[in-house]
Design an enzyme around this catalytic site. Structure first.
Site, PDB file in Angstrom:
ATOM      1  N   HIS A  14       0.842  -1.192   0.000  1.00  0.00           N
ATOM      2  CA  HIS A  14       0.000   0.000   0.000  1.00  0.00           C
ATOM      3  C   HIS A  14       0.875   1.239   0.000  1.00  0.00           C
ATOM      4  CE1 HIS A  14      -0.250   0.763   4.664  1.00  0.00           C
ATOM      5  NE2 HIS A  14       0.976   0.644   4.246  1.00  0.00           N
ATOM      6  N   CYS A  33       5.130   4.373   5.262  1.00  0.00           N
ATOM      7  CA  CYS A  33       3.966   3.979   4.470  1.00  0.00           C
ATOM      8  C   CYS A  33       3.692   4.962   3.335  1.00  0.00           C
ATOM      9  CB  CYS A  33       2.736   3.834   5.362  1.00  0.00           C
ATOM     10  SG  CYS A  33       2.862   2.469   6.527  1.00  0.00           S
ATOM     11  N   HIS A  39       4.827  -0.091  -0.178  1.00  0.00           N
ATOM     12  CA  HIS A  39       5.615  -1.089   0.540  1.00  0.00           C
ATOM     13  C   HIS A  39       4.647  -2.097   1.126  1.00  0.00           C
ATOM     14  CE1 HIS A  39       5.490   0.438   4.945  1.00  0.00           C
ATOM     15  NE2 HIS A  39       4.332   0.547   4.375  1.00  0.00           N
ATOM     16  N   HIS A  41       3.000  -5.174   3.797  1.00  0.00           N
ATOM     17  CA  HIS A  41       2.724  -5.633   5.155  1.00  0.00           C
ATOM     18  C   HIS A  41       2.209  -7.065   5.089  1.00  0.00           C
ATOM     19  CE1 HIS A  41       3.044  -1.780   7.295  1.00  0.00           C
ATOM     20  NE2 HIS A  41       2.442  -1.228   6.256  1.00  0.00           N
ATOM     21  N   ASP A  79      -5.104 -10.334  -1.425  1.00  0.00           N
ATOM     22  CA  ASP A  79      -3.847 -11.035  -1.143  1.00  0.00           C
ATOM     23  C   ASP A  79      -2.854 -10.849  -2.294  1.00  0.00           C
ATOM     24  OD1 ASP A  79      -2.055 -12.587   0.324  1.00  0.00           O
ATOM     25  OD2 ASP A  79      -2.818 -14.480  -0.489  1.00  0.00           O
ATOM     26  N   HIS A  80      -1.656 -10.391  -1.941  1.00  0.00           N
ATOM     27  CA  HIS A  80      -0.587 -10.131  -2.925  1.00  0.00           C
ATOM     28  C   HIS A  80      -0.989  -9.090  -3.957  1.00  0.00           C
ATOM     29  CE1 HIS A  80       0.958 -13.748  -1.018  1.00  0.00           C
ATOM     30  NE2 HIS A  80       2.144 -13.346  -1.402  1.00  0.00           N
ATOM     31  N   GLU A 124      -1.801  -4.970  11.307  1.00  0.00           N
ATOM     32  CA  GLU A 124      -0.898  -4.536  10.239  1.00  0.00           C
ATOM     33  C   GLU A 124       0.529  -5.008  10.536  1.00  0.00           C
ATOM     34  OE1 GLU A 124      -1.159  -0.646   7.715  1.00  0.00           O
ATOM     35  OE2 GLU A 124       0.105  -0.243   9.457  1.00  0.00           O
TER      36      GLU A 124
HETATM   37 NI    NI Z   1       2.589   0.649   5.444  1.00  0.00          NI
END
Ligand code: NI
Length: 138
Positions: A14, A33, A39, A41, A79-80, A124
């Protein structure tokens, strides 16, 4: 009333960014972020359903059914993926863990025939999470 929880994990990238802020403000507020290319999580999502056990099955909700709802409504979409770009139901929101929890609640809420959605807990990181109980407790 009893509460049953299914826990799942997913990975996604995100970028936290508000176009109303200057680049400097975005960097100060969102820090790592705010990284330009996003990047990642590793998230953990816990979905809690409330209800009474069905006298014939002993289940509040069949966990296979709960898992399939989470898979179909959430995991198959996020996901991914890059949460800012790939996910239709997240378009236009800043994908903080808070906003993700609300969006996931809204997608899941009306899918239950047995039990009632009670809480979404979204991690997160291992050490930080948000809980959402729906609008009723706001
Ligand atoms: Ni982040």
């Amino acid at each position: 009333m009893l509460y049953i929880t299914k826990s799942v994990t997913f990975s996604a990238s995100h970028r936290l960014y508000n176009p109303e802020f200057s680049d400097e403000e975005n960097e100060r507020i969102f820090d790592k972020c705010n990284n330009f290319y996003g990047h990642g999580h590793n998230y953990t999502l816990e979905v809690t359903v409330a209800g009474e056990p069905n006298p014939k099955t002993g289940y509040i909700i069949d966990l296979k059914i709960l898992k399939k709802i989470i898979q179909d409504e959430i995991l198959s979409k996020v996901d991914h993926k890059h949460l800012n770009h790939d996910v239709e139901f997240l378009k236009g929101i800043i994908p903080t863990v808070e906003n993700l929890a609300i969006a996931f609640w809204n997608r899941l809420e009306n899918n239950f025939q047995d039990g009632k959605l009670h809480c979404i807990r979204l991690y997160e990181t291992e050490n930080s999470y948000v809980e959402y109980f729906g609008k009723k407790r706001d």
